[in-house]
Design a protein around this motif. Structure first.
Motif, PDB file in Angstrom:
ATOM      1  N   ASP A  21       0.834  -1.208   0.000  1.00  0.00           N
ATOM      2  CA  ASP A  21       0.000   0.000   0.000  1.00  0.00           C
ATOM      3  C   ASP A  21       0.867   1.255   0.000  1.00  0.00           C
ATOM      4  N   LYS A  22       1.981   1.178  -0.709  1.00  0.00           N
ATOM      5  CA  LYS A  22       2.938   2.298  -0.724  1.00  0.00           C
ATOM      6  C   LYS A  22       2.304   3.555  -1.325  1.00  0.00           C
ATOM      7  N   LYS A  23       2.795   4.697  -0.841  1.00  0.00           N
ATOM      8  CA  LYS A  23       2.332   5.967  -1.401  1.00  0.00           C
ATOM      9  C   LYS A  23       3.566   6.743  -1.826  1.00  0.00           C
ATOM     10  N   GLU A  24       3.768   6.881  -3.116  1.00  0.00           N
ATOM     11  CA  GLU A  24       4.974   7.530  -3.636  1.00  0.00           C
ATOM     12  C   GLU A  24       4.937   9.023  -3.337  1.00  0.00           C
ATOM     13  N   ILE A  25       6.140   9.595  -3.228  1.00  0.00           N
ATOM     14  CA  ILE A  25       6.229  11.017  -2.869  1.00  0.00           C
ATOM     15  C   ILE A  25       5.594  11.907  -3.948  1.00  0.00           C
ATOM     16  N   GLU A  26       5.715  11.481  -5.227  1.00  0.00           N
ATOM     17  CA  GLU A  26       5.141  12.332  -6.279  1.00  0.00           C
ATOM     18  C   GLU A  26       3.611  12.244  -6.314  1.00  0.00           C
ATOM     19  N   ASP A  27       3.068  11.254  -5.612  1.00  0.00           N
ATOM     20  CA  ASP A  27       1.608  11.149  -5.557  1.00  0.00           C
ATOM     21  C   ASP A  27       1.019  12.001  -4.433  1.00  0.00           C
ATOM     22  N   ARG A  28       1.885  12.626  -3.666  1.00  0.00           N
ATOM     23  CA  ARG A  28       1.411  13.435  -2.547  1.00  0.00           C
ATOM     24  C   ARG A  28       1.476  14.923  -2.893  1.00  0.00           C
ATOM     25  N   GLU A  84     -10.308  14.111  -4.664  1.00  0.00           N
ATOM     26  CA  GLU A  84     -11.196  13.653  -5.742  1.00  0.00           C
ATOM     27  C   GLU A  84     -10.781  14.258  -7.076  1.00  0.00           C
ATOM     28  N   LYS A  85     -10.462  15.560  -7.057  1.00  0.00           N
ATOM     29  CA  LYS A  85     -10.239  16.266  -8.323  1.00  0.00           C
ATOM     30  C   LYS A  85      -8.792  16.249  -8.794  1.00  0.00           C
ATOM     31  N   THR A  86      -7.837  16.207  -7.876  1.00  0.00           N
ATOM     32  CA  THR A  86      -6.429  16.244  -8.305  1.00  0.00           C
ATOM     33  C   THR A  86      -5.830  14.848  -8.428  1.00  0.00           C
ATOM     34  N   GLY A  87      -6.415  13.884  -7.752  1.00  0.00           N
ATOM     35  CA  GLY A  87      -5.860  12.531  -7.776  1.00  0.00           C
ATOM     36  C   GLY A  87      -4.627  12.409  -6.898  1.00  0.00           C
ATOM     37  N   LEU A  88      -4.311  13.456  -6.166  1.00  0.00           N
ATOM     38  CA  LEU A  88      -3.141  13.429  -5.281  1.00  0.00           C
ATOM     39  C   LEU A  88      -3.578  13.228  -3.835  1.00  0.00           C
ATOM     40  N   ILE A  89      -2.638  12.753  -3.019  1.00  0.00           N
ATOM     41  CA  ILE A  89      -2.951  12.567  -1.595  1.00  0.00           C
ATOM     42  C   ILE A  89      -2.600  13.855  -0.868  1.00  0.00           C
ATOM     43  N   LEU A  90      -3.577  14.395  -0.172  1.00  0.00           N
ATOM     44  CA  LEU A  90      -3.372  15.662   0.532  1.00  0.00           C
ATOM     45  C   LEU A  90      -2.494  15.443   1.763  1.00  0.00           C
TER      46      LEU A  90
ATOM     47  N   LYS B 116      -2.733   6.517  10.889  1.00  0.00           N
ATOM     48  CA  LYS B 116      -4.147   6.787  10.598  1.00  0.00           C
ATOM     49  C   LYS B 116      -4.811   5.704   9.761  1.00  0.00           C
ATOM     50  N   ASP B 117      -4.018   5.096   8.870  1.00  0.00           N
ATOM     51  CA  ASP B 117      -4.613   4.111   7.968  1.00  0.00           C
ATOM     52  C   ASP B 117      -4.522   2.683   8.489  1.00  0.00           C
ATOM     53  N   THR B 118      -3.853   2.499   9.608  1.00  0.00           N
ATOM     54  CA  THR B 118      -3.695   1.137  10.147  1.00  0.00           C
ATOM     55  C   THR B 118      -4.904   0.778  11.001  1.00  0.00           C
ATOM     56  N   PRO B 119      -5.464  -0.423  10.792  1.00  0.00           N
ATOM     57  CA  PRO B 119      -6.619  -0.800  11.618  1.00  0.00           C
ATOM     58  C   PRO B 119      -6.239  -0.872  13.098  1.00  0.00           C
ATOM     59  N   LEU B 120      -7.187  -0.480  13.941  1.00  0.00           N
ATOM     60  CA  LEU B 120      -6.966  -0.483  15.396  1.00  0.00           C
ATOM     61  C   LEU B 120      -6.550  -1.874  15.877  1.00  0.00           C
ATOM     62  N   GLU B 121      -7.182  -2.893  15.296  1.00  0.00           N
ATOM     63  CA  GLU B 121      -6.920  -4.274  15.702  1.00  0.00           C
ATOM     64  C   GLU B 121      -5.452  -4.627  15.490  1.00  0.00           C
ATOM     65  N   VAL B 122      -4.889  -4.163  14.380  1.00  0.00           N
ATOM     66  CA  VAL B 122      -3.484  -4.482  14.071  1.00  0.00           C
ATOM     67  C   VAL B 122      -2.558  -3.793  15.076  1.00  0.00           C
ATOM     68  N   ILE B 123      -2.867  -2.535  15.413  1.00  0.00           N
ATOM     69  CA  ILE B 123      -2.033  -1.794  16.373  1.00  0.00           C
ATOM     70  C   ILE B 123      -2.054  -2.516  17.724  1.00  0.00           C
TER      71      ILE B 123
END
Lengths: 371, 376
Positions: A21-28, A84-90, B116-123
């Motif tokens: 579930d990685k989030k790349e720096i350019e996606d932020r 929603e509109k930018t597709g980036l993670i705030l 923030k995105d980790t489930p409470l159960e896992v923590i």
């Protein structure tokens, strides 16, 4: 042995699958400045994100920042639209400045909700600075000043330069806003910023009463307001002495508040005591020596000038704010505890009906290297 | 320091007790005291610690009756069998409950501020596994970990408090003369019960070498934790004012967010401080799980309690997830404190001590024999 191998395989699967579930720096989108406005009863958020490749000189183009505006019923609603509109993670971890628009500060409903949102939300660092705009926050957020291109960075530099004042009146962060708004029941001093001729200027403060902007103090009035709080070291008092405009620099300042209760009415005397320096003293065609007698006369002139200016600001506060923005209750709590316990339930009424007088007592301590 | 895995020194016990007493309430203590006494809430820490001193005196006096046995063993000697087991069950339930609640609060805070995105159960599960791993290594290993953690946590917290001192507004701590004695008594009682960790002494006593200095050593712990609690409360109330402190769920966490490190290059130092705090919570949860497992192993006369720790994981995990939200968790916790902690800290030890004295058991019996010998 078999069991150990199985455990190792399971652990390897668990540990090395960490990137799923990685989030790349350019996606932020790392927001630097956030502007909050009210447009037709809705909240409009303007995000300014720096164009890192241009700022660091690694990429081509001229745009030093990207700005996007989103409207929603409240801050969360508008925030949702960003992703929603930018597709980036705030990402709000690096936010430098939050700018509040004039209309936003005049909307009690939205201001109250915003303070509550900041108090509950841990995404915003409590040390993020807050300023108000004379017009809209959007205009300031989108502005590209001549010197420092990023608005938030520029304003934060300007505010930090004001540290020559002991209690920088332009310094307000989210943490302080939340505490003050709750503790003082919607009363706060918000620093105001003006964008003019591609320059950003710190332009006094706004008084917010009951979560609503109610009065503006100019830059000069803000300094005088600081004196009334017993703060403002290294500020200058301009005064007239024998037809000459002279200046006195405050090096130390303190406030003494005397309170007495007469006929169910408070009699409050504010005494501002200062020490300071005279750096120029040149009276044309006359004796220019600063001897003890002359110093005493000059001190009286400074007292008069300060007293006059402070009385004007106190009158403005009493007329336009009609709430204890001078924080005299703090002195009452410490030095007049019995009176405070007696009146605290109806303190606002007592304050508005109080007889308030201001006096100044200045002492010139240094006159430079010549007499 | 001992080479065997079942004995620790008084100093090591003191460190563990300090960590347990301080960590279990450090984040919420200012919130609790201001709810009772407003701006003068810090006084409750003093009175609460005085009451804790009284509980400690009774606990140590009881432990000295059977110095080489744990409460699990001597409760059955003092009382009749079913009653003795009932007493042990109360302590077991209390430790289990505290472990679950601390775990839940830890999980909620970590989820809200760090993951923030980790489930409470896992923590919660991640923490539980680490806790159980350490417990399987025994009390000596726990004590050594405590010796490291105390410096890693208290030094940063001390620095934070020093930096926050500059933001303290004296007016927020005034008027000091406004003291409601009814609230003072109620609040002192509640605050003293916050330090429930002291009851673990009843189970640790047999494994300590310097039993003679036990009470003195524990009083030092109370003084240390008390001073820390007073400073923490004064700083928090001084910075936020009593109304805001009472409104905040974890006011000390907010202090960490508000304080700015001079010249710091870290954007969000609160995350860093949070990681130090996690270590102290780890010690608390670890202690409660350890003593829950110890009670089971001693009740069923098992030689090892390694795997009992593992068996407790699902029980504590489920208990931790029962409350619907943070508010419910803190409400349940406060009710539990008022009704059960008074039993484990004061009523049960006092009753057991009284019965042991009347029945002349343990060292009361030895004393009686000595007195008779002197008479002859």
């Amino acid at each position: 042995m078999k069991a150990r191998i199985i455990v190792v395989i399971i652990l390897v699967c668990m540990i090395f699958s960490g990137c799923w579930d990685k989030k790349e720096i350019e996606d932020r989108a790392y927001v630097g400045t956030l502007g909050i406005d009210v447009v037709e009863e809705n909240i409009e958020l303007t995000y300014s994100t720096p164009n890192v490749s241009v700022i660091t000189g690694q990429g081509s183009g001229e745009e030093t920042k990207f700005t996007n505006s989103f409207t929603g019923q409240n801050i969360i609603d508008a925030e949702e639209k960003f992703e929603e509109k930018t597709g980036l993670i705030l990402s709000l971890d690096h936010i430098k400045m939050i700018i509040l628009g004039k209309e936003f500060m005049e909307s009690e409903k939205h201001f109250k909700k915003a303070v509550d949102y900041f108090a509950r939300n841990s995404n915003y660092a409590k040390s993020t600075l807050i300023v108000g705009s004379i017009k809209t926050a959007k205009e300031l957020t989108e502005a590209t000043p001549k010197t420092v291109k990023l608005t938030g960075e520029y304003i934060s530099q300007l505010i930090n330069k004001e540290t020559y004042l002991e209690n920088n009146p332009y310094y307000l962060n989210i943490g302080e806003l939340i505490v003050d708004m709750y503790h003082r029941k919607g009363l706060e001093i918000i620093p105001i910023v003006l964008y003019e001729n591609e320059e950003i200027i710190l332009n006094g403060v706004d008084v917010v009463k009951d979560y609503k902007r109610c009065c503006h103090l100019t830059r000069d009035e803000t300094i005088i307001y600081e004196w009334l709080l017993g703060k403002g070291k290294r500020s200058i008092v301009n005064f007239e002495y024998e037809d000459q405009q002279l200046s006195y620099m405050i090096t130390d300042i303190r406030r003494i508040v005397n309170v007495s209760k007469e006929d169910d009415r408070l009699n409050i005397k504010i005494m501002i005591e200062t020490e300071g320096d005279i750096n120029t003293f040149l009276t044309e065609g006359k004796e220019t020596r600063l001897d003890a007698d002359t110093i005493q006369k000059v001190e009286e002139k400074i007292n008069e000038a300060m007293q006059k200016e402070m009385t004007t600001v106190v009158k403005k506060i009493m007329d336009e704010v009609a709430k204890d923005v001078l924080y005299l209750e703090d002195d009452l709590k410490i030095h007049h505890q019995k009176t405070w316990i007696e009146i605290k339930e109806n303190y606002d009424d007592y304050f508005t009906s109080a007889k308030l007088s201001v006096e100044a007592d200045n002492k010139i301590r240094r006159i430079g290297m010549i007499q | 320091m001992f080479s065997s895995n079942d004995r620790i020194s008084l100093r090591q016990l003191q460190i563990l007790i300090i960590l347990i007493l301080f960590s279990a309430n450090s984040l919420t203590l200012p919130h609790v005291v201001t709810e009772y006494m407003g701006q003068t809430g810090w006084m409750l820490v003093i009175t609460g610690c005085l009451l804790l001193g009284l509980y400690t005196y009774i606990i140590v006096a009881l432990a000295r009756v059977f110095p080489d046995e744990s409460l699990v063993v001597y409760s059955n000697k003092i009382l009749f069998n079913p009653l003795g087991y009932l007493v042990v069950l109360v302590f077991f339930g209390s430790f289990l409950f505290h472990a679950a609640i601390e775990l839940r609060l830890f999980g909620e805070l970590v989820k809200q501020t760090l993951l923030k995105d980790t489930p409470l159960e896992v923590i919660i599960l991640a923490m539980l596994f680490v806790v159980v791993y350490l417990n399987r290594k025994g009390i000596e290993c726990r004590a050594r970990i405590g010796e490291i953690i105390i410096f890693v946590t208290l030094i940063p917290i001390g620095i934070i408090l020093l930096l926050a001192l500059g933001k303290v507004e004296i007016s927020n701590l005034n008027p000091i003369i406004e003291v409601d004695f009814k609230s003072l008594i109620k609040g002192s009682y509640h605050v003293s019960l916050f330090f429930s960790g002291m009851s673990v002494v009843l189970f640790s006593f047999p494994v300590i070498n310097q039993k003679k200095d036990m009470f003195k050593g524990l009083v030092h712990c109370i003084i240390f934790v008390g001073i820390l609690g007073i400073i923490l409360s004064i700083v928090t109330i001084g910075v936020f004012g009593h109304e805001e402190t009472a409104r905040q769920l974890w006011p000390v966490m907010t202090i960490m967010q508000v304080v700015e490190f001079p010249g710091a290059f870290i954007e969000r130092q609160d995350a860093l401080m949070m990681s130090f705090w996690i270590l102290t919570v780890f010690v608390v949860i670890n202690a409660f799980v350890y003593y829950s497992a110890l009670i089971i192993s001693q009740t069923f006369k098992m030689k090892e309690n390694d795997y009992i720790n593992v068996l407790l994981i699902p029980v504590i995990y489920v208990c931790a997830l029962i409350p619907d939200n943070v508010s419910e968790t803190t409400e349940v916790y406060n009710q539990f404190i008022d009704y059960v902690n008074i039993a484990t800290l004061f009523i049960i030890p006092l009753v057991l001590l009284g019965i042991a004295y009347i029945r002349k058991l343990g060292h009361f019996k030895e004393r009686k024999i000595e007195e008779r010998g002197e008479d002859r």
